[in-house]
Each structure stands twice: as C-alpha cells, then as structure tokens.
Design a protein around this motif. Structure first.
Motif, PDB file in Angstrom:
ATOM      1  N   GLU A   1       0.823  -1.204   0.000  1.00 24.67           N
ATOM      2  CA  GLU A   1       0.000   0.000   0.000  1.00 24.67           C
ATOM      3  C   GLU A   1       0.860   1.258   0.000  1.00 24.67           C
ATOM      4  N   PHE A   2       0.291   2.294  -0.552  1.00 25.80           N
ATOM      5  CA  PHE A   2       0.941   3.595  -0.641  1.00 25.80           C
ATOM      6  C   PHE A   2       1.043   4.229   0.738  1.00 25.80           C
ATOM      7  N   VAL A   3       2.194   4.890   0.974  1.00 27.83           N
ATOM      8  CA  VAL A   3       2.391   5.618   2.226  1.00 27.83           C
ATOM      9  C   VAL A   3       2.573   7.112   1.956  1.00 27.83           C
ATOM     10  N   ALA A   4       3.548   7.443   1.119  1.00 31.32           N
ATOM     11  CA  ALA A   4       3.845   8.856   0.858  1.00 31.32           C
ATOM     12  C   ALA A   4       4.655   8.961  -0.422  1.00 31.32           C
ATOM     13  N   ALA A   5       4.647  10.150  -1.030  1.00 34.68           N
ATOM     14  CA  ALA A   5       5.409  10.329  -2.263  1.00 34.68           C
ATOM     15  C   ALA A   5       5.638  11.796  -2.572  1.00 34.68           C
ATOM     16  N   PHE A   6       6.714  12.028  -3.303  1.00 35.16           N
ATOM     17  CA  PHE A   6       6.949  13.290  -3.992  1.00 35.16           C
ATOM     18  C   PHE A   6       6.724  13.023  -5.477  1.00 35.16           C
ATOM     19  N   HIS A   7       5.958  13.872  -6.122  1.00 40.01           N
ATOM     20  CA  HIS A   7       5.837  13.753  -7.568  1.00 40.01           C
ATOM     21  C   HIS A   7       6.975  14.509  -8.241  1.00 40.01           C
ATOM     22  N   ARG A   8       7.408  14.009  -9.391  1.00 35.85           N
ATOM     23  CA  ARG A   8       8.543  14.604 -10.096  1.00 35.85           C
ATOM     24  C   ARG A   8       8.269  16.031 -10.526  1.00 35.85           C
ATOM     25  N   GLY A   9       7.001  16.375 -10.644  1.00 30.99           N
ATOM     26  CA  GLY A   9       6.663  17.690 -11.175  1.00 30.99           C
ATOM     27  C   GLY A   9       6.776  18.836 -10.192  1.00 30.99           C
ATOM     28  N   GLY A  10       7.004  18.547  -8.903  1.00 28.28           N
ATOM     29  CA  GLY A  10       7.064  19.642  -7.946  1.00 28.28           C
ATOM     30  C   GLY A  10       7.441  19.159  -6.563  1.00 28.28           C
ATOM     31  N   GLY A  11       7.391  20.025  -5.594  1.00 32.10           N
ATOM     32  CA  GLY A  11       7.815  19.679  -4.249  1.00 32.10           C
ATOM     33  C   GLY A  11       6.706  19.262  -3.318  1.00 32.10           C
TER      34      GLY A  11
ATOM     35  N   TYR B   1       2.625  13.938  -0.877  1.00 32.77           N
ATOM     36  CA  TYR B   1       1.320  13.289  -0.838  1.00 32.77           C
ATOM     37  C   TYR B   1       1.380  12.133   0.156  1.00 32.77           C
ATOM     38  N   TYR B   2       0.303  11.976   0.903  1.00 33.99           N
ATOM     39  CA  TYR B   2       0.276  10.985   1.973  1.00 33.99           C
ATOM     40  C   TYR B   2      -0.991  10.144   1.927  1.00 33.99           C
TER      41      TYR B   2
ATOM     42  N   VAL C   1      -1.566   7.841   7.505  1.00 35.28           N
ATOM     43  CA  VAL C   1      -0.307   8.328   8.072  1.00 35.28           C
ATOM     44  C   VAL C   1      -0.234   9.846   8.103  1.00 35.28           C
ATOM     45  N   LYS C   2      -1.209  10.509   7.525  1.00 35.60           N
ATOM     46  CA  LYS C   2      -1.183  11.966   7.446  1.00 35.60           C
ATOM     47  C   LYS C   2      -1.134  12.562   8.853  1.00 35.60           C
ATOM     48  N   GLY C   3      -0.218  13.504   9.034  1.00 35.78           N
ATOM     49  CA  GLY C   3      -0.038  14.130  10.342  1.00 35.78           C
ATOM     50  C   GLY C   3       0.956  13.417  11.232  1.00 35.78           C
ATOM     51  N   ARG C   4       1.321  12.197  10.877  1.00 34.82           N
ATOM     52  CA  ARG C   4       2.302  11.437  11.669  1.00 34.82           C
ATOM     53  C   ARG C   4       3.602  11.199  10.899  1.00 34.82           C
ATOM     54  N   PHE C   5       3.494  10.992   9.594  1.00 36.43           N
ATOM     55  CA  PHE C   5       4.659  10.710   8.760  1.00 36.43           C
ATOM     56  C   PHE C   5       4.988  11.928   7.910  1.00 36.43           C
ATOM     57  N   THR C   6       6.272  12.100   7.633  1.00 39.70           N
ATOM     58  CA  THR C   6       6.725  13.191   6.772  1.00 39.70           C
ATOM     59  C   THR C   6       7.750  12.667   5.788  1.00 39.70           C
ATOM     60  N   ILE C   7       7.517  12.926   4.514  1.00 40.53           N
ATOM     61  CA  ILE C   7       8.498  12.591   3.493  1.00 40.53           C
ATOM     62  C   ILE C   7       9.325  13.843   3.213  1.00 40.53           C
ATOM     63  N   SER C   8      10.622  13.660   3.101  1.00 47.95           N
ATOM     64  CA  SER C   8      11.517  14.786   2.838  1.00 47.95           C
ATOM     65  C   SER C   8      12.688  14.289   2.008  1.00 47.95           C
ATOM     66  N   ARG C   9      13.507  15.216   1.550  1.00 43.70           N
ATOM     67  CA  ARG C   9      14.649  14.778   0.742  1.00 43.70           C
ATOM     68  C   ARG C   9      15.831  15.694   0.913  1.00 43.70           C
ATOM     69  N   ASP C  10      17.002  15.100   0.698  1.00 40.53           N
ATOM     70  CA  ASP C  10      18.272  15.818   0.682  1.00 40.53           C
ATOM     71  C   ASP C  10      18.860  15.588  -0.701  1.00 40.53           C
TER      72      ASP C  10
ATOM     73  N   ASN D   1       6.461   9.369  13.041  1.00 43.23           N
ATOM     74  CA  ASN D   1       6.220   9.697  14.446  1.00 43.23           C
ATOM     75  C   ASN D   1       4.947   9.018  14.930  1.00 43.23           C
ATOM     76  N   SER D   2       4.817   8.948  16.241  1.00 46.05           N
ATOM     77  CA  SER D   2       3.612   8.369  16.859  1.00 46.05           C
ATOM     78  C   SER D   2       3.274   7.019  16.235  1.00 46.05           C
ATOM     79  N   LEU D   3       4.258   6.178  16.139  1.00 42.88           N
ATOM     80  CA  LEU D   3       4.058   4.884  15.482  1.00 42.88           C
ATOM     81  C   LEU D   3       3.047   4.029  16.235  1.00 42.88           C
ATOM     82  N   ARG D   4       2.312   3.258  15.470  1.00 42.48           N
ATOM     83  CA  ARG D   4       1.267   2.378  15.991  1.00 42.48           C
ATOM     84  C   ARG D   4       1.563   0.940  15.582  1.00 42.48           C
ATOM     85  N   PRO D   5       1.042  -0.012  16.306  1.00 44.78           N
ATOM     86  CA  PRO D   5       1.258  -1.413  15.900  1.00 44.78           C
ATOM     87  C   PRO D   5       0.807  -1.687  14.467  1.00 44.78           C
ATOM     88  N   GLU D   6      -0.234  -1.008  14.015  1.00 43.25           N
ATOM     89  CA  GLU D   6      -0.727  -1.234  12.649  1.00 43.25           C
ATOM     90  C   GLU D   6       0.206  -0.663  11.582  1.00 43.25           C
ATOM     91  N   ASP D   7       1.246   0.050  11.989  1.00 46.17           N
ATOM     92  CA  ASP D   7       2.259   0.514  11.033  1.00 46.17           C
ATOM     93  C   ASP D   7       3.306  -0.558  10.761  1.00 46.17           C
TER      94      ASP D   7
END
Length: 125
Positions: free
Chosen positions: A45-55, A58-59, A63-72, A83-89
């Motif tokens: 299942e989908f969790v999070a992504a950056f689309h190539r077209g911009g910054g 998408y979540y 997981v919205k509000g708990r997970f953050t996708i970022s890049r270097d 964050n705030s991990l749950r057993p269902e994660d």
C-alpha cells in the motif's frame, strides 16, 4: 537505478523512526519517489510520495499528520520520518522511483519501475 532503503527496526508504540532511501544511477530530485509498505498477508500500500513535477508531498490518510516525506538532494536521498508509530504501522517499507508517473498514479505500486529491497518496521504495543 539502485535504491537502498534503511532505518527500520523494532520500536514501541508512540516512538519514532526515520527511514532513508538512497539512490545510485539516477537523480531522485527529477523523479517521482514513493514509500510503500506491505504487512504480512496484505497487499502493498501507498504511504507517501513526492511527484517529479514539484515539491508537494502526498500521503495516505492513515499516516497523514504522523509521517513526513523529505529529501536531501545533495545526498540523493529521500527520507520518511515516522512519528507516533502504531502497531498497525508494522510492515516492510519499500521505496520506489520512476521517471514518468503521472500525478494521478503516484499511489499505484505497479506504476513504479524501480524498487529498493525493503526495510522492516515492527511496532510493539
């Protein structure tokens, strides 16, 4: 393209983890990069992504509000801070990338051509 996912582990509910996805052979900042997960007996299942077209990130609703996708970009690495991990994660987490996915398909695993090997995340209650 080779993707290396890392950072998984065994944590307790409420803890945090940061997963890393490092690429070789392709510049991730120019591609769509997604995180997916697969629990035993369930579909990937989908969790999070950056689309190539911009910054924009998408979540999945779960997981919205708990997970953050970022890049270097300097490290050609994409992160998933959980964050705030749950057993269902609990699942194997995969990163994936593709140069040509349209925005409406970024949540669809089969649209991604390149996949990392997965890293196990286990959250105990």
């Amino acid at each position: 393209v080779q993707l290396q996912a890392s950072g998984g582990g065994l944590v307790q509910a409420g803890d945090s983890l940061r997963l890393s996805c490092t690429a070789s052979g392709r510049t991730l900042s120019r591609q769509t990069v997604g995180w997916f997960r697969q629990a035993p007996g369930k579909e990937r299942e989908f969790v999070a992504a950056f689309h190539r077209g911009g910054g924009t990130a998408y979540y999945a609703e779960s997981v919205k509000g708990r997970f953050t996708i970022s890049r270097d970009n300097a490290k050609n690495t994409v992160y998933l801070t959980m964050n705030s991990l749950r057993p269902e994660d609990t699942a194997v987490y995969y990163c994936a990338t593709d140069p040509s996915i349209i925005l409406s398909s970024i949540r669809v695993p089969r649209q991604y051509e390149y996949w990392g090997q997965g890293t196990q995340v286990t959250v105990s209650s």
